[in-house]
Design an enzyme around this catalytic site. Structure first.
Site, mmCIF file in Angstrom:
data_model
loop_
_atom_site.group_PDB
_atom_site.id
_atom_site.type_symbol
_atom_site.label_atom_id
_atom_site.label_comp_id
_atom_site.label_asym_id
_atom_site.label_seq_id
_atom_site.Cartn_x
_atom_site.Cartn_y
_atom_site.Cartn_z
ATOM 1 N N ASP A 1 0.507 -0.775 5.250
ATOM 2 C CA ASP A 1 -0.215 0.452 5.607
ATOM 3 C C ASP A 1 -1.485 0.564 4.761
ATOM 4 O OD1 ASP A 1 -0.877 2.920 6.666
ATOM 5 O OD2 ASP A 1 0.469 4.038 5.343
ATOM 6 N N CYS B 1 -5.656 2.210 10.032
ATOM 7 C CA CYS B 1 -6.184 3.566 10.221
ATOM 8 C C CYS B 1 -7.704 3.516 10.330
ATOM 9 C CB CYS B 1 -5.731 4.493 9.095
ATOM 10 S SG CYS B 1 -6.226 3.950 7.465
ATOM 11 N N PHE C 1 0.869 -1.187 0.000
ATOM 12 C CA PHE C 1 0.000 0.000 0.000
ATOM 13 C C PHE C 1 0.906 1.238 0.000
ATOM 14 C CE2 PHE C 1 -2.003 -3.457 2.419
ATOM 15 C CZ PHE C 1 -3.158 -3.660 1.708
ATOM 16 N N ASP D 1 1.152 -1.164 -4.954
ATOM 17 C CA ASP D 1 -0.078 -0.385 -4.772
ATOM 18 C C ASP D 1 -1.003 -0.669 -5.947
ATOM 19 O OD1 ASP D 1 -0.815 2.237 -2.835
ATOM 20 O OD2 ASP D 1 -1.955 2.133 -4.700
HETATM 21 N N1 SAH Z 1 1.806 4.300 3.100
HETATM 22 C C1 SAH Z 1 1.299 5.412 2.325
HETATM 23 C C2 SAH Z 1 -0.196 5.590 2.470
HETATM 24 C C3 SAH Z 1 -1.026 4.379 2.085
HETATM 25 S S1 SAH Z 1 -2.679 4.770 1.737
HETATM 26 C C4 SAH Z 1 2.074 6.676 2.700
HETATM 27 O O1 SAH Z 1 2.777 6.667 3.715
HETATM 28 O O2 SAH Z 1 1.954 7.656 1.980
HETATM 29 C C5 SAH Z 1 -3.331 3.295 1.138
HETATM 30 C C6 SAH Z 1 -2.942 2.941 -0.278
HETATM 31 O O3 SAH Z 1 -3.449 1.632 -0.530
HETATM 32 C C7 SAH Z 1 -3.504 3.816 -1.392
HETATM 33 O O4 SAH Z 1 -2.433 4.289 -2.175
HETATM 34 C C8 SAH Z 1 -4.387 2.871 -2.253
HETATM 35 O O5 SAH Z 1 -4.236 3.106 -3.638
HETATM 36 C C9 SAH Z 1 -3.839 1.531 -1.904
HETATM 37 N N2 SAH Z 1 -4.743 0.376 -1.961
HETATM 38 C C10 SAH Z 1 -5.999 0.274 -1.485
HETATM 39 N N3 SAH Z 1 -6.448 -0.999 -1.598
HETATM 40 C C11 SAH Z 1 -5.435 -1.718 -2.155
HETATM 41 C C12 SAH Z 1 -5.277 -3.093 -2.505
HETATM 42 N N4 SAH Z 1 -6.233 -3.987 -2.270
HETATM 43 N N5 SAH Z 1 -4.104 -3.469 -3.042
HETATM 44 C C13 SAH Z 1 -3.116 -2.568 -3.269
HETATM 45 N N6 SAH Z 1 -3.202 -1.268 -2.934
HETATM 46 C C14 SAH Z 1 -4.350 -0.844 -2.388
#
Ligand code: SAH
Length: 397
Positions: free
Chosen positions: A300, A340, A228, A250
């Site tokens: 995350d 979160c 993520f 991601d």
């Molecule tokens: N760690 C990042 C914030 C993560 S936010 C930072 O510090 O900036 C969560 C992210 O998860 C988003 O970018 C979203 O596109 C992604 N996401 C949501 N569901 C997902 C999935 N099933 N597989 C991969 N990515 C996913």
């Protein structure tokens, strides 16, 4: 006091939470609405016995029918009150001495300004209003920002889903000044570009700022898996701390594109990076089937449980990714795992992760607990404001 002030009279016994300074009035607690308050108007909240409890902003469409501006009967809800809250919030941020020009300046209920969020990205301020009460004071808030930050660009991101619950239409766009070609910020000496118009939240996950630095410290000479990854903030922190390699996953190709840009922007080595646009649930299994191993894994995810009602389904999601990630971790490796979800307590999250460790057949030690950065303060009167939690775990040999 004014006798014609609209008033919410509560049902008997429903004043308890307000007496403990909790800032919400649920519609089920209201016995009677006196006067004809419009959405966003200031109302007096009184107990069934007629005792004054609070001044609040009325929101007839929402389940949270009123949000408190003040618990003091002698305080007037006016532009000066908003300004006092603003200045207290700014003084608190100055006290924090945050090592970044990207900060949350106003965090809603926790700063005594329900529904108002202001984030600063260098010279660009992003405003997000999410309640009828906040919306009613929009002009005052815009003027205050102009006065406190002369020359700053003001962009509005009042496009959060929760506005629907308050009966408000989304609003997105420039309020003042012109956006620079790229909004560049510096976090702990590292640089990032923030897309304030289209990025998640108001553009960047400011709440993870301190955690990124603390997790990054463990990246040295390790192969890192950043799940993520969004725009690669954990990736960049890990590379900067001397990671051998970082694989970033991601589902958003667009976010990863910006993540790649961040690697070069910080003069880090793109040859140490691998990128996967994929679903994390599936990618973790693919990596396991390929026999890959990592020394540091970061999980995350987005919030799986926005509300308590969704906690059970969310629990399965957290268990799944934590279990699979644990199996990819080499002995002596580190797992940084986050949630979160406001609807899931830190205690339950830890139990879920402990269950995953049990199923993975591995022993983990708790190195640290994480919360949200201090510019997203948690008021003791309003524990709902605490949503981010994380565990830093060491896998024994
Ligand atoms: N760690 C990042 C914030 C993560 S936010 C930072 O510090 O900036 C969560 C992210 O998860 C988003 O970018 C979203 O596109 C992604 N996401 C949501 N569901 C997902 C999935 N099933 N597989 C991969 N990515 C996913």
């Amino acid at each position: 006091m004014l006798t014609d002030t609209p008033t919410l009279v509560l049902k008997a016994g429903r004043e308890k939470s307000l007496l403990r300074r909790h800032p919400w009035v649920f519609n089920g607690a209201i016995a009677q609405v006196r006067g004809d308050p419009q959405a966003g108007a200031t109302v007096a909240v009184k107990s069934a016995e007629g005792a004054f409890l609070a001044w609040a902003a009325y929101s007839p469409k929402s389940r949270i029918a009123a949000r408190v501006w003040s618990f003091r009967e002698d305080e007037t809800v006016d532009a000066a009150l908003i300004a006092r809250r603003f200045d207290a919030a700014l003084a608190y941020r100055r006290m924090l001495r945050i090592d970044s020009d990207a900060q949350r300046l106003i965090y809603a209920e926790a700063d005594g300004l329900p529904g108002v969020v202001v984030d600063r990205y260098a010279d660009v301020l992003v405003l997000q209003l999410t309640s009828a009460g906040a919306e009613a004071w929009r002009e005052v808030i815009v003027e205050l920002l102009a006065g406190r930050f002369p020359g700053a660009v003001l962009f509005e991101r009042s496009d959060a889903e929760v506005r629907h619950l308050e009966g408000l239409e989304p609003r997105l766009g420039l309020v003042r000044g012109r956006l620079p070609g790229a909004v560049l910020i510096r976090e702990h000496g590292l640089r990032f570009r923030v897309d304030v118009a289209r990025g998640h939240k108001t553009g960047f996950y400011l709440d993870q700022r301190e955690n990124r630095q603390r997790v990054g410290r463990h990246a040295r000479d390790r192969d890192v898996l950043n799940c993520f990854a969004y725009t690669g903030a954990f990736t960049v922190h890990s590379l900067d701390a001397g990671a051998r390699s970082v694989l970033s996953v991601d589902s958003s190709a667009e976010a990863l594109e910006l993540a790649r840009e961040h690697v070069t922007l910080n003069e880090l080595d793109p040859a140490r990076c691998e990128w996967r646009t994929a679903d994390v649930f599936q990618e973790l299994r693919r990596l396991r089937d390929q026999g890959r191993r990592f020394g540091l894994i970061i999980l995350d995810p987005p919030k799986f449980a926005p509300t308590h009602q969704m906690a059970e389904k969310a629990a399965r999601g957290y268990k799944d990714i934590n279990l699979t990630a644990m199996k990819l971790l080499e002995p002596g490796g580190i797992l940084a795992t986050f949630s979160c979800s406001g609807g899931l307590s830190a205690d339950l999250f830890q139990k879920i992760v402990a269950g995953a460790a049990w199923d993975a057949g591995a022993e983990f030690r708790l190195l640290a607990r994480f919360g949200q950065a201090a510019d997203h303060p948690v008021s003791l009167d309003y524990p709902e404001g605490e949503y981010l939690k994380g565990l830093l775990l060491y896998r024994g040999g």
